[in-house]
Design a protein around this motif. Sequence first.
Motif, PDB file in Angstrom:
ATOM      1  N   ARG A 145      -2.488   2.974  -2.781  1.00  0.00           N
ATOM      2  CA  ARG A 145      -3.123   2.635  -1.494  1.00  0.00           C
ATOM      3  C   ARG A 145      -4.372   1.788  -1.706  1.00  0.00           C
ATOM      4  O   ARG A 145      -4.563   0.762  -1.050  1.00  0.00           O
ATOM      5  CB  ARG A 145      -3.489   3.902  -0.721  1.00  0.00           C
ATOM      6  N   VAL A 146      -5.216   2.236  -2.620  1.00  0.00           N
ATOM      7  CA  VAL A 146      -6.456   1.502  -2.862  1.00  0.00           C
ATOM      8  C   VAL A 146      -6.147   0.124  -3.445  1.00  0.00           C
ATOM      9  O   VAL A 146      -6.757  -0.884  -3.055  1.00  0.00           O
ATOM     10  CB  VAL A 146      -7.407   2.305  -3.777  1.00  0.00           C
ATOM     11  N   ALA A 147      -5.192   0.050  -4.360  1.00  0.00           N
ATOM     12  CA  ALA A 147      -4.814  -1.242  -4.950  1.00  0.00           C
ATOM     13  C   ALA A 147      -4.240  -2.174  -3.874  1.00  0.00           C
ATOM     14  O   ALA A 147      -4.551  -3.366  -3.839  1.00  0.00           O
ATOM     15  CB  ALA A 147      -3.807  -1.031  -6.072  1.00  0.00           C
ATOM     16  N   ARG A 148      -3.408  -1.631  -2.993  1.00  0.00           N
ATOM     17  CA  ARG A 148      -2.831  -2.435  -1.905  1.00  0.00           C
ATOM     18  C   ARG A 148      -3.938  -2.944  -0.982  1.00  0.00           C
ATOM     19  O   ARG A 148      -3.953  -4.107  -0.586  1.00  0.00           O
ATOM     20  CB  ARG A 148      -1.823  -1.610  -1.118  1.00  0.00           C
ATOM     21  N   ASP A 149      -4.860  -2.045  -0.614  1.00  0.00           N
ATOM     22  CA  ASP A 149      -5.963  -2.443   0.264  1.00  0.00           C
ATOM     23  C   ASP A 149      -6.821  -3.529  -0.387  1.00  0.00           C
ATOM     24  O   ASP A 149      -7.291  -4.437   0.286  1.00  0.00           O
ATOM     25  CB  ASP A 149      -6.827  -1.239   0.627  1.00  0.00           C
ATOM     26  N   GLU A 150      -6.999  -3.424  -1.695  1.00  0.00           N
ATOM     27  CA  GLU A 150      -7.782  -4.416  -2.423  1.00  0.00           C
ATOM     28  C   GLU A 150      -7.077  -5.774  -2.407  1.00  0.00           C
ATOM     29  O   GLU A 150      -7.707  -6.812  -2.214  1.00  0.00           O
ATOM     30  CB  GLU A 150      -8.002  -3.952  -3.862  1.00  0.00           C
ATOM     31  N   THR A 151      -5.779  -5.755  -2.559  1.00  0.00           N
ATOM     32  CA  THR A 151      -4.997  -6.992  -2.556  1.00  0.00           C
ATOM     33  C   THR A 151      -5.034  -7.658  -1.183  1.00  0.00           C
ATOM     34  O   THR A 151      -5.027  -8.881  -1.078  1.00  0.00           O
ATOM     35  CB  THR A 151      -3.533  -6.702  -2.952  1.00  0.00           C
ATOM     36  N   ALA A 152      -5.102  -6.841  -0.130  1.00  0.00           N
ATOM     37  CA  ALA A 152      -5.106  -7.365   1.235  1.00  0.00           C
ATOM     38  C   ALA A 152      -6.442  -8.018   1.602  1.00  0.00           C
ATOM     39  O   ALA A 152      -6.521  -8.726   2.602  1.00  0.00           O
ATOM     40  CB  ALA A 152      -4.795  -6.243   2.224  1.00  0.00           C
ATOM     41  N   ARG A 153      -7.469  -7.790   0.834  1.00  0.00           N
ATOM     42  CA  ARG A 153      -8.810  -8.355   1.153  1.00  0.00           C
ATOM     43  C   ARG A 153      -8.832  -9.840   1.031  1.00  0.00           C
ATOM     44  O   ARG A 153      -8.356 -10.529   0.298  1.00  0.00           O
ATOM     45  CB  ARG A 153      -9.870  -7.778   0.228  1.00  0.00           C
TER      46      ARG A 153
END
Length: 97
Positions: A89-97
């Motif tokens: 989740r955190v990695a996905r959210d980081e990629t979406a930034r």
Amino acid sequence: MNHDEVLRARMLLLGSGELSTAERLRAYRVLVHVSPAVYRTKLSRLLVKLAARSGPEARAALLAEAVTVAEGLAERDPLRTDVLGAALRVARDETAR
């Protein structure tokens, strides 16, 4: 794995003093090789926590490591879903930034 490194990591964690995040990270990175069932969860969670306080380049590397470590958790490990899910989740959210 070097026996002296393992011993130093264990002694560091068993000590009575407060450890810095960097010290704990070094110890977990060593001990995950000798006791993966114990240290994969701790290492992955610490990497995610550290990533939140890091710059963009370091954050990406820490999150990638957290996901890799969590993916190595045994399928039957009751914490696998939570730990891997949090890292992803955190990695996905980081990629979406």
